[in-house]
Design a protein around this motif. Structure first.
Motif, short mmCIF file in Angstrom:
data_model
loop_
_atom_site.label_atom_id
_atom_site.label_comp_id
_atom_site.label_asym_id
_atom_site.label_seq_id
_atom_site.Cartn_x
_atom_site.Cartn_y
_atom_site.Cartn_z
N VAL A 264 -50.29 -48.45 -17.69
CA VAL A 264 -49.50 -47.70 -18.70
C VAL A 264 -49.00 -46.36 -18.39
O VAL A 264 -50.04 -45.53 -17.81
CB VAL A 264 -50.40 -47.68 -19.97
CG1 VAL A 264 -49.57 -47.08 -20.95
CG2 VAL A 264 -51.07 -48.74 -20.44
N LEU A 265 -47.68 -46.09 -18.47
CA LEU A 265 -47.13 -44.93 -18.03
C LEU A 265 -46.82 -44.00 -19.20
O LEU A 265 -46.43 -44.63 -20.43
CB LEU A 265 -45.93 -45.08 -17.49
CG LEU A 265 -46.05 -45.57 -15.82
CD1 LEU A 265 -44.74 -46.01 -14.96
CD2 LEU A 265 -46.73 -44.65 -15.00
N PRO A 266 -46.63 -42.88 -19.32
CA PRO A 266 -46.49 -41.95 -20.36
C PRO A 266 -44.95 -42.27 -20.94
O PRO A 266 -43.98 -42.90 -20.14
CB PRO A 266 -46.37 -40.52 -20.16
CG PRO A 266 -47.22 -40.62 -18.86
CD PRO A 266 -47.02 -41.99 -18.11
N ILE A 267 -44.67 -42.22 -22.19
CA ILE A 267 -43.51 -42.34 -22.80
C ILE A 267 -42.80 -41.15 -23.22
O ILE A 267 -41.44 -41.24 -23.31
CB ILE A 267 -43.38 -43.40 -24.13
CG1 ILE A 267 -44.57 -42.71 -24.96
CG2 ILE A 267 -43.67 -44.74 -23.78
CD1 ILE A 267 -44.82 -43.52 -26.20
N ASP A 268 -43.32 -40.25 -23.26
CA ASP A 268 -42.47 -38.65 -22.96
C ASP A 268 -43.21 -37.67 -22.38
O ASP A 268 -44.47 -37.83 -22.00
CB ASP A 268 -42.46 -38.43 -24.66
CG ASP A 268 -43.72 -38.18 -25.42
OD1 ASP A 268 -44.90 -38.50 -24.92
OD2 ASP A 268 -44.07 -37.62 -26.38
N THR A 269 -42.74 -36.62 -21.91
CA THR A 269 -43.22 -35.56 -21.31
C THR A 269 -42.67 -34.18 -21.83
O THR A 269 -41.71 -34.23 -22.27
CB THR A 269 -42.67 -35.81 -19.88
OG1 THR A 269 -43.16 -34.78 -19.15
CG2 THR A 269 -41.08 -36.09 -19.68
N VAL A 270 -43.40 -33.28 -21.62
CA VAL A 270 -42.99 -31.89 -21.81
C VAL A 270 -42.26 -31.15 -20.58
O VAL A 270 -42.95 -31.10 -19.52
CB VAL A 270 -44.38 -31.01 -22.15
CG1 VAL A 270 -43.74 -29.55 -22.41
CG2 VAL A 270 -45.19 -31.73 -23.29
N VAL A 271 -41.16 -31.10 -20.88
CA VAL A 271 -40.50 -30.65 -19.71
C VAL A 271 -40.30 -29.01 -19.66
O VAL A 271 -40.11 -28.49 -20.89
CB VAL A 271 -39.03 -31.28 -19.27
CG1 VAL A 271 -39.36 -32.74 -18.94
CG2 VAL A 271 -38.23 -31.00 -20.75
N ALA A 272 -40.05 -28.16 -18.58
CA ALA A 272 -39.99 -26.80 -18.53
C ALA A 272 -38.89 -26.50 -17.63
O ALA A 272 -38.59 -27.28 -16.60
CB ALA A 272 -41.42 -26.44 -18.17
N LYS B 48 -39.70 -28.21 -23.85
CA LYS B 48 -39.60 -28.90 -24.80
C LYS B 48 -39.88 -30.31 -24.51
O LYS B 48 -40.25 -30.77 -23.41
CB LYS B 48 -37.88 -29.17 -25.11
CG LYS B 48 -37.22 -29.58 -23.91
CD LYS B 48 -35.68 -29.61 -24.31
CE LYS B 48 -34.65 -30.09 -23.07
NZ LYS B 48 -33.50 -30.32 -22.89
N THR B 49 -40.16 -31.29 -25.59
CA THR B 49 -40.71 -32.61 -25.33
C THR B 49 -39.51 -33.57 -25.29
O THR B 49 -38.65 -33.44 -26.21
CB THR B 49 -41.69 -32.97 -26.43
OG1 THR B 49 -42.87 -31.98 -26.13
CG2 THR B 49 -42.41 -34.39 -26.27
#
Ligand code: ADP
Ligand code: MG
Length: 399
Positions: free
Chosen positions: A266-274, A284-285
């Motif tokens: 399982v891989l993440p479906i969203d990420t917090v990007v900087a 932001k996510t």
């Protein structure tokens, strides 16, 4: 457990050689974190209370030349140990010779002594680190039985663990016993379903762990910096997130291997990007399908935390290596906190953390007591999770 533990030994009146892990951080001759000394107390106290004579020793840092000796002496550790135990700890500033042998022969039941940093023997030909047979034999000659409680060096065959063990009846101390029970349990005989959570910085550091756990675990959840190499392998844009270009092919193979073996990876479906690699920056996510150029992913997002929590439900064993994000920066610690929370709420599951930064994260974020076991092994726990035989563990006598 198939290996002898200190409780299987008759220590009364015996000279008990004890390899502990007193490799504590020091600054200007002062101990800056005494956790490892405190952690060694139960095994030491057990032997003392049962009438054994303890001869304790450890390595401390690396010792390459004479000049290193002054800052690498275990004397301050012996002093602190004495305070913590509430009894004298005689310290011999040698690793061999008449003074050491005399102190050993004068030791009475229930007394403890320590000798100097085992790596002082590395100056002349790396005798300790290369497991010089004469050195292991000599140290073994000082005692009647051997207790190894230094899991952190169990992945190395040194004179002070493997060398001595080849000459004496050898048992695991309580710390070592816990590591064998829990980390060994995960790789050898886990209660299922077993869910592995992998994160941290790089795929390349963890190839062995991922490959072994893909075989052993029922589900594998991947976060941290390494997730981006996997997302790239799926053809996604990852902006300026951490990428190991030369591991994209491997990530593809691992995704296929998991699929072929019917394992859920399982891989993440969203990420917090900087915008930048620092706490105080714009962030932001976003969905993992919408990472723009000029942004780097520093954590998993809220939807991924939810997804991972769902995947953890019903787990009987959870093993976790590698933080979900850059937990050292508060703005990017939420993913790691979220997964800690999810694990803390699991009922009836054995939950284990391995890896230096992962253990630090759980402790720093306040979840230390929510896990069944936090391995203190660092490199040793990783090699154990890779499914390797650890020479220091192997050398302990079978029951
Ligand atoms: P361990 O010591 O537990 O085996 P690692 O050393 O592999 O863990 O990884 C820990 C490091 O990974 C932490 O310092 C953390 O900041 C870093 N990290 C986690 N997620 C990311 C990310 N998205 N980008 C860059 N570094 C990350
Ligand atoms: Mg690390």
């Amino acid at each position: 457990m198939a290996k002898k533990t200190v409780k299987d030994l008759d220590v009364k009146g015996k000279k008990v050689l004890m390899r502990v892990d007193f490799n504590v951080p020091m600054k200007d001759g002062k101990i800056t974190d005494e956790n490892r000394i405190v952690a060694a107390l139960p095994t030491i106290k057990y032997v003392l209370e049962h009438g054994g004579k303890v001869i304790a020793f450890s390595h401390l840092g690396k010792v390459k030349e004479e000049a290193d000796k002054a800052s690498k002496s275990l004397k301050p550790v012996a002093e602190r140990l004495s305070e913590l135990l509430g009894q004298p700890v005689k310290f011999i500033p040698e690793t061999r010779g008449a003074e050491l042998e005399k102190a050993v022969s004068e030791l009475k039941d229930g007394e403890i002594m320590m000798f100097e940093n085992t790596r002082f023997e590395d100056i002349d030909g790396k005798k300790e680190s290369k497991n010089d047979p004469e050195l292991g034999k000599y140290w073994a000659s000082l005692g009647d039985v051997f207790v190894n409680d230094a899991f952190g060096t169990a992945h190395r065959a040194h004179a002070s663990n493997v060398g001595i063990a080849s000459h004496l009846e050898t048992a695991a101390g309580f710390l070592m016993e816990k590591e064998i029970e829990f980390i060994g349990g995960v790789v050898n005989n886990p209660a299922r379903p077993l869910v592995a959570i992998l994160g941290g910085a790089k795929v390349s550091d963890k190839i062995g762990v991922i490959e072994n756990l893909i075989e052993k675990a029922d589900k594998i959840l991947i976060g941290g910096g390494m997730m981006f190499t996997f997302l790239k392998a799926q053809g996604k844009n990852i902006g300026s997130s951490l990428l190991e270009e030369d591991k994209v092919e491997l990530a593809k193979q691992l995704l296929e291997k998991a699929k072929a073996n019917g394992k859920e990876l399982v891989l993440p479906i969203d990420t917090v990007v900087a915008k930048e690699f620092k706490n105080d920056t714009e962030f932001k996510t976003v969905s993992v399908d919408a990472i723009e150029d000029g942004w780097m992913g520093l954590d998993i997002g809220a939807d991924s935390i939810k997804l991972f929590s769902e995947k953890l439900n019903g787990a009987k064993t959870v093993v976790w290596n590698g933080p979900m994000g850059v937990f050292e920066m508060p703005n990017f610690a939420k993913g790691t906190i979220g997964v800690c929370e999810a694990i803390a709420h699991l009922e009836g599951a054995t939950t284990i953390i391995g890896g230096g930064d992962s253990a630090a994260a759980a402790i720093q974020l306040g979840y230390a007591d929510k896990f069944t076991h936090i391995s203190t092994g660092g490199g040793a726990s990783l090699e154990y999770l890779e499914g390797k035989v650890l020479p220091g563990v192997e050398a302990i006598s079978d029951k």
